[in-house]
Design an enzyme around this catalytic site. Structure first.
Site, PDB file in Angstrom:
ATOM      1  CB  ALA A 247     -43.408   5.177  -9.192  1.00 24.31           C
ATOM      2  CE  LYS A 248     -41.620  10.801  -6.756  1.00 25.48           C
ATOM      3  NZ  LYS A 248     -40.567  11.767  -7.013  1.00 25.48           N
ATOM      4  NE  ARG A 249     -43.504   5.123 -14.161  1.00 18.98           N
ATOM      5  CZ  ARG A 249     -42.455   4.741 -13.450  1.00 18.98           C
ATOM      6  NH1 ARG A 249     -41.980   5.757 -12.936  1.00 18.98           N
ATOM      7  NH2 ARG A 249     -41.896   3.598 -13.483  1.00 18.98           N
ATOM      8  CG  ASP A 250     -47.165   3.431 -11.147  1.00 16.68           C
ATOM      9  OD1 ASP A 250     -46.388   2.985 -10.635  1.00 16.68           O
ATOM     10  OD2 ASP A 250     -47.571   3.785 -12.229  1.00 16.68           O
ATOM     11  N   GLY A 251     -49.546   7.359  -9.163  1.00 19.78           N
ATOM     12  CA  GLY A 251     -50.585   7.664  -8.122  1.00 19.78           C
ATOM     13  C   GLY A 251     -50.649   6.928  -6.895  1.00 19.78           C
TER      14      GLY A 251
END
Ligand code: GLU
Length: 286
Positions: A247-251
């Site tokens: 996910a985007k938040r996980d880079g």
């Protein structure tokens, strides 16, 4: 038999990553294998987070992966009157109510959420005196929520067919009185996606299992709005080497980064099709 129509329906609020590519490829290939149509719909109903640059990026990413779509790209922002008409129908049926609560109020009063799910709305504004509700609507921003219990009674028992699990009984009640029109946008994901999938004649919805819970709500809305129910294909999500979802938040690397680095998009698409993941990702364990 109906022609197969599938779609990829990204929200242009960020750059696409490998999980999106995996989903788009599955939807694309399902339609192509059946001689059907694959549609691209841009879910740009969130005015605060939508960026034209992300729409351009989505188009470039799909072309790079070798995924062509049929017909014109549909943008949800151009379809707001359709959603308003559906909401009006639910208002007339007495199945939605205005909600004035702020996020902070909901967080403070709702039951503790599980994991990263949004808290279930405790129904505060459902109990408002209608005359007070009408007066507040004149001067306060408000969302519209479904009166879930009433809606479920109206619809009766519902199910859908899912490629991964077979027939599923819809239990939308677990999600409470979900929002159908937001304070900051005239429609929510649940309402817009249900209307558009029906309006575009989508027969097969291919999307990640993270949206499985949402399908319970969509099935209910189909029943309330006399819309057909497509087949669903909820696929596993990709995870990083650390086992966490991409996910985007996980880079997770954006497709644009891989593209800019000179990776061959068509070759990457082939790897994703065949479960070969050279970029440190794996299908999520069941
Ligand atoms: N627009 C949604 C998203 O980007 C997906 C919608 C869907 O496939 O139902 O997460």
């Amino acid at each position: 038999m109906n022609r197969v129509i599938s779609r990829f329906a990204p929200s242009p609020t960020g750059r696409l990553h490998l999980g999106h590519a995996f989903s788009a490829i599955r939807a694309h290939d399902l339609a192509r294998a059946a001689g059907g149509h694959f549609l691209l719909r841009i879910e740009d109903i969130d005015p605060g987070r939508t960026r034209d640059a992300h729409i351009d990026g989505i188009i470039a990413d799909l072309a790079w992966l070798g995924l062509g779509w049929d017909g014109a790209i549909v943008r949800q922002s151009a379809r707001l009157p359709l959603y308003a008409a559906a909401l009006d129908r639910l208002k007339v049926a007495g199945l939605v109510y205005p909600c004035f609560c702020t996020r902070a109020e909901i967080a403070a009063s709702a039951a503790a959420p599980h994991g990263d799910e949004a808290p279930v709305y405790p129904g505060t504004c459902r109990r408002l005196d209608p005359a007070i509700g009408r007066a507040r609507m004149e001067r306060e921003p408000h969302a519209w929520r479904i009166a879930m219990d009433d809606a479920m009674v109206r619809a009766g028992p519902l199910d859908w067919w899912d490629a991964t699990t077979g027939t599923v009984s819809a239990v939308p009640g677990a999600q409470g009185d979900v929002v159908l029109a937001r304070k900051d946008a005239p429609v929510s994901y649940h309402l817009a996606v249900t209307i558009d999938d029906a309006a575009q004649g989508v027969t097969d919805i291919v999307r990640g299992v993270d949206l499985f819970a949402a399908t319970h709500v969509h099935r209910l809305l189909q029943a309330l709005l006399d819309l057909p129910t497509p087949r669903y294909h909820h696929h596993p999500l990709l995870t990083g080497t650390d086992g966490r979802r991409l996910a985007k938040r996980d880079g997770a690397p954006a497709l644009a980064d891989l593209r800019a680095a000179g990776m061959d998009g068509a070759a990457l698409a082939e790897q994703l099709r065949h479960g070969q993941f050279s970029v440190g990702i794996f299908p999520e364990k069941a």
